[in-house]
Design a protein around this motif. Structure first.
Motif, short mmCIF file in Angstrom:
data_model
loop_
_atom_site.label_atom_id
_atom_site.label_comp_id
_atom_site.label_asym_id
_atom_site.label_seq_id
_atom_site.Cartn_x
_atom_site.Cartn_y
_atom_site.Cartn_z
N LEU A 1 0.87 -1.25 0.07
CA LEU A 1 0.06 -0.06 0.03
C LEU A 1 0.90 1.25 -0.01
O LEU A 1 1.48 1.39 0.98
CB LEU A 1 -0.98 -0.02 1.43
N ASP A 2 0.80 1.91 -1.39
CA ASP A 2 1.88 3.00 -1.30
C ASP A 2 1.01 4.13 -1.02
O ASP A 2 0.03 4.40 -1.98
CB ASP A 2 2.29 3.13 -2.64
N ILE A 3 1.18 5.07 0.13
CA ILE A 3 0.40 6.15 0.45
C ILE A 3 1.34 7.44 -0.13
O ILE A 3 1.83 7.93 0.80
CB ILE A 3 0.11 6.26 1.94
N LEU B 1 10.02 2.04 4.43
CA LEU B 1 10.66 3.33 3.96
C LEU B 1 10.30 3.19 2.48
O LEU B 1 10.71 2.34 1.99
CB LEU B 1 11.89 3.42 4.40
N ASN B 2 9.74 4.21 1.85
CA ASN B 2 9.28 4.16 0.47
C ASN B 2 10.64 4.01 -0.36
O ASN B 2 10.80 3.43 -1.43
CB ASN B 2 8.82 5.66 0.07
N PRO B 3 11.77 4.72 -0.06
CA PRO B 3 12.92 4.74 -1.15
C PRO B 3 13.58 3.26 -1.02
O PRO B 3 14.19 2.67 -1.75
CB PRO B 3 13.91 5.61 -0.62
N ILE C 1 16.82 7.33 -6.85
CA ILE C 1 16.13 8.73 -6.70
C ILE C 1 14.72 8.56 -7.22
O ILE C 1 14.50 8.53 -8.33
CB ILE C 1 16.86 9.72 -7.22
N ASP C 2 13.63 8.37 -6.28
CA ASP C 2 12.36 8.28 -6.61
C ASP C 2 11.66 9.85 -6.41
O ASP C 2 11.25 10.19 -5.33
CB ASP C 2 11.52 7.10 -5.70
N ILE C 3 11.27 10.33 -7.51
CA ILE C 3 10.85 11.78 -7.48
C ILE C 3 9.31 11.66 -7.66
O ILE C 3 8.73 11.19 -8.77
CB ILE C 3 11.54 12.79 -8.41
N ALA D 1 6.97 2.00 -8.69
CA ALA D 1 8.20 1.43 -8.03
C ALA D 1 7.87 1.27 -6.69
O ALA D 1 8.22 0.14 -6.23
CB ALA D 1 9.22 2.51 -8.34
N THR D 2 7.23 2.28 -6.01
CA THR D 2 7.09 1.90 -4.44
C THR D 2 6.09 0.89 -4.20
O THR D 2 6.29 0.07 -3.38
CB THR D 2 6.78 3.33 -3.77
N GLY D 3 5.07 0.94 -4.90
CA GLY D 3 4.03 -0.07 -4.80
C GLY D 3 4.40 -1.60 -4.77
O GLY D 3 4.33 -2.30 -3.98
MG LIG Z 1 5.66 7.90 -4.09
#
Ligand SMILES: [Mg+2]
Ligand SMILES: Nc1ncnc2c1ncn2[C@@H]1O[C@H](COP(=O)(O)OP(=O)(O)OP(=O)(O)O)[C@@H](O)[C@H]1O
Length: 408
Positions: A11-13, A184-186, A206-208, A367-369
């Protein structure tokens, strides 16, 4: 709907969208079987600021994912971001009793490295072992069963604000979801975009996204630095809205359709139609003007990331270069601009390492999900192996017990 016990859900918030990715564990990996995504209105710069709006978006994305996957979602691996996140490196030494390193010794040395002084309002969310050192022999990854008297560990610790963690859990719980882990997202994005070779050689992810730029530096196969900057695509949109005097919604559309991060890449004759505010007539402007608004903002973001890399002290250890991901990385010219700022090779990356409906998650935005699913799957496997190892140990112990009882 059907209940399945072989599901791993991420679950990517995020600041602009909340997305749920459903993975099904198969005999040779994990397949995406469903995804749900809904615009997010309850976050600012990666942090939940409106609980009700966040709950609503989580519910919608979960419902959509359940419908697509054809099963109920009961638990999730939830992502966390925001500039409250801090990553530090720590070290500890213990002595080994029987000169043979056991699971207990590994636990002890990691616990020792995690014992850092922290304010009451912060909590550790990750303790990632970087390397173990056995009797001054460094670079050990699997110390179990090794002989040695002095046992050391270097770890990367990630801490986050307690209230931000609680808000993530609270929102998920109020949607009827159990949270297996807050990730952690990254770190999650790294799971979805990096190869083992890149991690070994040294790489920066680097996730922008819309509200944050998430950074993770990997060297020698493990995380050595992590950080979150409170800047992202929303800032570019605001700059366009102000610079071109157009409503924010139109600025967002123009950015996604015509945006280019490097003005030198834009054809001088290209023009764009720009709607005006308050019912005024739309105007035709050069696409180069748009690029000249985007370029300095993205350059500023990359420059802050560069300073973060220098602060980490690992700028000479990044042989693989930079991996760009997240929604903003889709923009034309983003990797080229990054190459100019960092002077490292730059690649744009979308999620990989997963099967099933790959086409629906094949965007840097996921990418995060997807990374949360891969992280969750690894956690699940580790837990299973521990249960199996404990089972083997208990069986062996019982066998010996019976054997002794038979003799005496
Ligand atoms: Mg994001
Ligand atoms: N084609 C495109 N060109 C430029 N920017 C884009 C494009 N597609 C998406 N974006 C931008 O990417 C951002 C959203 O990315 P993403 O979905 O990764 O963010 P998020 O996860 O919701 O937010 P965050 O991670 O910051 O909390 C938005 O600012 C959006 O405008």
């Amino acid at each position: 709907m059907a209940k399945k016990d072989n599901l791993v859900v991420g679950l990517d918030i995020g600041t602009t969208k909340i997305c749920a990715v459903v993975g099904e564990v198969t005999h040779d990996g994990i397949d995406v079987i469903g995804i749900g995504s809904h615009p997010s209105r309850g976050l600012r710069k990666g942090v939940i600021v409106n609980i009700e709006a966040t709950i609503e978006a989580i519910k919608r994305s979960i419902e959509e994912a359940e419908l697509m996957a054809g099963c109920d979602i009961l638990s999730v691996y939830a992502g966390i971001s925001g500039s409250h996140i801090k990553g530090i490196n720590s070290h500890s030494i213990v002595s080994v009793k029987n000169k043979l390193i056991s699971e207990k010794d590994i636990e002890r040395v990691i616990d020792g490295a995690s014992a850092v002084v922290m304010p009451m309002d912060r909590e550790i969310i990750h303790v990632v072992p970087q390397e173990f050192i056995v009797d001054d022999q460094d670079g050990v990854k699997e110390p179990l069963g090794m002989s040695g008297a002095k046992f050391e560990a270097n770890v990367h610790i990630v801490t986050a604000s307690v209230s931000c963690i609680q808000n993530v859990i609270k929102c998920a719980n109020r949607c009827g979801l159990n949270v297996n882990d807050v990730v952690l997202n990254p770190l999650a994005s790294s799971y979805a975009t990096l190869s083992d070779d890149e991690r070994e050689l040294g790489v920066v992810v680097i996730d922008i996204g819309g509200g944050t730029t998430d950074i993770a530096i990997h060297v020698n196969g493990s995380v050595v630095h992590s950080a979150v900057l409170p800047l992202g695509g929303n800032h570019i949109t605001n700059d366009i809205a102000v610079g071109l005097r157009t409503p924010a919604l139109e600025a967002e559309k123009i950015k996604q359709k015509y945006g280019c991060a490097l003005s030198s890449l834009v054809n001088k004759d290209d023009t764009i139609d720009v709607p005006s505010v308050g019912g005024r007539r739309s105007r035709v402007l050069s696409r180069q003007i748009l690029a000249e608004i985007i370029e300095p903002r993205l350059e500023e973001i990359f420059d802050l990331v560069r300073q973060e890399i220098i602060r980490s002290g690992y700028e000479d250890a990044i042989a693989s270069g930079i991996v760009l991901t997240g929604g903003v990385s889709i923009m034309d010219g983003a990797p080229e601009l990054a190459e100019q700022v960092f002077d490292y090779p730059v690649a744009r990356s979308h999620p990989r390492g997963i099967g099933g409906l790959i086409d629906v998650v094949k965007s840097p935005m996921y990418a995060t999900g997807v990374g949360l699913v891969l992280y969750g799957n690894e956690r699940r496997q580790q837990a299973r192996m521990r249960v199996r190892d404990e089972g083997v140990l208990i069986k062996a112990r019982d066998k010996f017990k019976n054997w002794f009882e038979d003799i005496f």
